[in-house]
Scaffold this active site. Structure first.
Site, PDB file in Angstrom:
ATOM      1  N   SER A  28      25.528  17.637  18.239  1.00 65.85           N
ATOM      2  CA  SER A  28      26.192  17.340  19.506  1.00 65.85           C
ATOM      3  C   SER A  28      25.361  16.354  20.308  1.00 65.85           C
ATOM      4  O   SER A  28      24.117  16.412  20.293  1.00 65.85           O
ATOM      5  CB  SER A  28      26.376  18.625  20.318  1.00 65.85           C
TER       6      SER A  28
ATOM      7  N   TYR B 141      25.060  26.802  24.036  1.00 66.32           N
ATOM      8  CA  TYR B 141      25.676  26.052  22.946  1.00 66.32           C
ATOM      9  C   TYR B 141      24.779  24.900  22.516  1.00 66.32           C
ATOM     10  O   TYR B 141      24.540  24.685  21.311  1.00 66.32           O
ATOM     11  CB  TYR B 141      27.037  25.529  23.389  1.00 66.32           C
TER      12      TYR B 141
END
Length: 261
Positions: A152, A166
């Site tokens: 990410s 996350y």
């Protein structure tokens, strides 16, 4: 919303190879699975619970001239990696491309409100599962193979506080990628991470698709002036899966549309 929907011509540069895409039934995973199929790979489409979506993906791959099969395993639970490989082995005799895509984001939760149970679940699905799937997959992965981990942009750009847990799971994936590349280089296996920014998928639907303001803000963050779509990430993954990427390993590939500039 402006999107990129043009499909590249099928080059079949992955002909004769077998791929497994975890979380391959929806979103980015589906786009990657379909792209690898168009490039000639036989694709294992992994899914957790939605058999219909997985079958739809496999059908789409076959309709485009490719071959595919589905693999069911609920990640984040004891025995998940073993179950996945058992299902895979029943339909394939080896592996050339492993895409660790499956993941959950846990929703937008402030750090003070993250529960131990939610934290553990995030790491179980996003970090522990790909570690042990890969560990147990190495005996099946042929020399010269490819491992592609979906990370990410949050691990480099700084996470919003409500996505901290996350982002931490994906930071671990970055370390996993760089270190495993050194371990597997002697087998000519490359290991790389592709790091999307905000992508128009079901995972982001509740805030992105529902808000013109959110779409405008995300679009403005990229010099290309639009929101990313799954096919944007699939193109990067297809390159990393191909022979063209043979001299690229241990890398974190920014696929945020330039949002981190």
């Amino acid at each position: 919303m402006v999107s990129s929907t043009a499909q590249p011509p099928a080059t079949k540069r992955l002909a004769g190879r077998t791929a497994l895409v975890t979380g391959g039934s929806r979103g980015i995973g589906r786009a990657i699975a379909e792209r690898l199929g168009r490039e000639g790979a036989r694709v294992g489409v992994h899914f957790g619970g939605d058999a219909t979506a997985a079958k739809d993906t496999a059908t789409a791959i076959e309709a485009a001239g490719g071959t595919a099969f589905t693999v069911q395993a609920r990640l984040g639970k004891a025995g998940d990696a073993e179950g996945l490989w058992s299902a895979f082995d029943a339909q394939a005799d080896g592996l050339d491309i492993l895409v660790n895509n499956a993941g959950v984001n846990g929703g937008q939760v402030r750090p003070a409100e993250v529960t131990p149970e939610a934290f553990d679940h995030l790491f179980a699905v996003n970090t522990k599962a790909p570690f042990f799937i890969t560990q147990q997959g190495l005996s099946r992965l042929r020399d010269g193979g490819r491992i592609i981990n979906v990370s990410s942009g949050l691990t480099r750009g700084g996470a919003a506080p409500d996505l901290l847990a996350y982002a931490m799971t994906k930071g671990a994936i970055d370390v996993f990628t760089m270190t495993l590349a050194k371990e597997l280089g002697a087998r000519a296996i490359t290991v790389n991470a592709v790091a999307p920014g905000v992508v128009d998928t079901d995972m982001n639907a509740d805030w992105l698709r529902a808000s013109a303001e959110a779409q405008a803000g995300v679009s403005a963050a990229s010099p290309l002036g639009r929101v990313g779509v799954p096919d944007d990430i699939a193109g990067v993954a297809a390159f990393l899966a191909s022979e063209d990427s043979r001299w690229v390993t241990g890398q974190w590939i920014d696929a945020t549309g330039g949002a981190l500039f």
